[in-house]
Design a protein around this motif. Sequence first.
Motif, PDB file in Angstrom:
ATOM      1  N   MET A 225       0.822  -1.206   0.000  1.00  0.00           N
ATOM      2  CA  MET A 225       0.000   0.000   0.000  1.00  0.00           C
ATOM      3  C   MET A 225       0.863   1.267   0.000  1.00  0.00           C
ATOM      4  O   MET A 225       0.456   2.278  -0.515  1.00  0.00           O
ATOM      5  CB  MET A 225      -0.942  -0.041   1.201  1.00  0.00           C
ATOM      6  N   GLU A 226       2.057   1.180   0.529  1.00  0.00           N
ATOM      7  CA  GLU A 226       2.927   2.352   0.563  1.00  0.00           C
ATOM      8  C   GLU A 226       3.290   2.818  -0.835  1.00  0.00           C
ATOM      9  O   GLU A 226       3.350   4.023  -1.090  1.00  0.00           O
ATOM     10  CB  GLU A 226       4.189   2.055   1.360  1.00  0.00           C
ATOM     11  N   ALA A 227       3.547   1.893  -1.749  1.00  0.00           N
ATOM     12  CA  ALA A 227       3.927   2.256  -3.117  1.00  0.00           C
ATOM     13  C   ALA A 227       2.810   3.029  -3.802  1.00  0.00           C
ATOM     14  O   ALA A 227       3.051   4.078  -4.408  1.00  0.00           O
ATOM     15  CB  ALA A 227       4.289   1.003  -3.916  1.00  0.00           C
ATOM     16  N   ILE A 228       1.599   2.534  -3.707  1.00  0.00           N
ATOM     17  CA  ILE A 228       0.485   3.189  -4.380  1.00  0.00           C
ATOM     18  C   ILE A 228       0.221   4.562  -3.768  1.00  0.00           C
ATOM     19  O   ILE A 228      -0.097   5.523  -4.475  1.00  0.00           O
ATOM     20  CB  ILE A 228      -0.770   2.280  -4.384  1.00  0.00           C
ATOM     21  N   GLN A 229       0.385   4.694  -2.468  1.00  0.00           N
ATOM     22  CA  GLN A 229       0.196   5.981  -1.792  1.00  0.00           C
ATOM     23  C   GLN A 229       1.240   6.991  -2.259  1.00  0.00           C
ATOM     24  O   GLN A 229       0.931   8.155  -2.513  1.00  0.00           O
ATOM     25  CB  GLN A 229       0.267   5.819  -0.271  1.00  0.00           C
ATOM     26  N   GLU A 230       2.476   6.551  -2.398  1.00  0.00           N
ATOM     27  CA  GLU A 230       3.548   7.436  -2.850  1.00  0.00           C
ATOM     28  C   GLU A 230       3.295   7.922  -4.279  1.00  0.00           C
ATOM     29  O   GLU A 230       3.477   9.105  -4.591  1.00  0.00           O
ATOM     30  CB  GLU A 230       4.900   6.736  -2.759  1.00  0.00           C
TER      31      GLU A 230
ATOM     32  N   TYR B 253       0.324   8.080  -5.783  1.00  0.00           N
ATOM     33  CA  TYR B 253      -0.850   8.959  -5.688  1.00  0.00           C
ATOM     34  C   TYR B 253      -0.436  10.349  -5.210  1.00  0.00           C
ATOM     35  O   TYR B 253      -0.808  11.362  -5.818  1.00  0.00           O
ATOM     36  CB  TYR B 253      -1.890   8.350  -4.748  1.00  0.00           C
ATOM     37  N   ASP B 254       0.341  10.412  -4.130  1.00  0.00           N
ATOM     38  CA  ASP B 254       0.760  11.699  -3.571  1.00  0.00           C
ATOM     39  C   ASP B 254       1.550  12.516  -4.596  1.00  0.00           C
ATOM     40  O   ASP B 254       1.359  13.729  -4.720  1.00  0.00           O
ATOM     41  CB  ASP B 254       1.597  11.501  -2.303  1.00  0.00           C
ATOM     42  N   PHE B 255       2.429  11.857  -5.333  1.00  0.00           N
ATOM     43  CA  PHE B 255       3.229  12.559  -6.332  1.00  0.00           C
ATOM     44  C   PHE B 255       2.342  13.103  -7.448  1.00  0.00           C
ATOM     45  O   PHE B 255       2.493  14.260  -7.873  1.00  0.00           O
ATOM     46  CB  PHE B 255       4.318  11.642  -6.895  1.00  0.00           C
TER      47      PHE B 255
ATOM     48  N   ASP C 137      -7.278   9.360  -8.171  1.00  0.00           N
ATOM     49  CA  ASP C 137      -7.972   9.062  -6.923  1.00  0.00           C
ATOM     50  C   ASP C 137      -7.439   7.758  -6.353  1.00  0.00           C
ATOM     51  O   ASP C 137      -7.034   6.866  -7.102  1.00  0.00           O
ATOM     52  CB  ASP C 137      -9.482   8.934  -7.175  1.00  0.00           C
ATOM     53  N   LEU C 138      -7.449   7.680  -5.062  1.00  0.00           N
ATOM     54  CA  LEU C 138      -7.103   6.450  -4.356  1.00  0.00           C
ATOM     55  C   LEU C 138      -8.381   5.963  -3.694  1.00  0.00           C
ATOM     56  O   LEU C 138      -8.929   6.628  -2.814  1.00  0.00           O
ATOM     57  CB  LEU C 138      -6.018   6.744  -3.316  1.00  0.00           C
ATOM     58  N   PHE C 139      -8.899   4.842  -4.172  1.00  0.00           N
ATOM     59  CA  PHE C 139     -10.189   4.317  -3.711  1.00  0.00           C
ATOM     60  C   PHE C 139     -10.056   2.808  -3.537  1.00  0.00           C
ATOM     61  O   PHE C 139      -9.633   2.108  -4.460  1.00  0.00           O
ATOM     62  CB  PHE C 139     -11.281   4.659  -4.737  1.00  0.00           C
ATOM     63  N   GLU C 140     -10.408   2.348  -2.352  1.00  0.00           N
ATOM     64  CA  GLU C 140     -10.365   0.916  -2.027  1.00  0.00           C
ATOM     65  C   GLU C 140      -9.021   0.286  -2.379  1.00  0.00           C
ATOM     66  O   GLU C 140      -8.959  -0.824  -2.904  1.00  0.00           O
ATOM     67  CB  GLU C 140     -11.521   0.179  -2.704  1.00  0.00           C
ATOM     68  N   GLY C 141      -7.949   1.035  -2.131  1.00  0.00           N
ATOM     69  CA  GLY C 141      -6.615   0.503  -2.348  1.00  0.00           C
ATOM     70  C   GLY C 141      -6.151   0.471  -3.791  1.00  0.00           C
ATOM     71  O   GLY C 141      -5.132  -0.135  -4.105  1.00  0.00           O
TER      72      GLY C 141
END
Length: 133
Positions: free
Chosen positions: A1-6, A8-10, A36-40
């Motif tokens: 999940m950290e990779a997708i969050q990073e 998304y944030d960028f 968008d980040l939705f349901e992972g």
Amino acid sequence: MEAIQEVYDFLKECGTYYLATVEDGRPRVRPFGTVDLFEGRLYIQTGKSKSVSRQMKAHPFVEICACSGGRWLRVAAGVAEDERVEAQKHLLDGYPELQAMYQPGDGNTEVFYLKDATAVFSSFTEPPRTLHF
């Protein structure tokens, strides 16, 4: 999940990124701004009436490129449409300026999530860093 969050944030930080698709064996690139980040999952949005929609359905692979602060990101991924109104609503809630053109369940709004993605963060001062989600 950290990779997708990073990732998304960028992309949110950049505001505009560039989405590449394929049409008739030729690349097509255009500026995009929805993420968008939705349901992972990482989602993008377009309209069914647009050529980008037809291109992603015919060849469900994309590449995204974005730059910010001397760093850039390239994401190569498959795409899959999510027809749920909940996914459309979640994305559009983050973009009120688009709600004059798009509404969840309006028959034109569509959202795609990225799958089997490889994201590479690069800069001129650091070695590339690869993430998968």
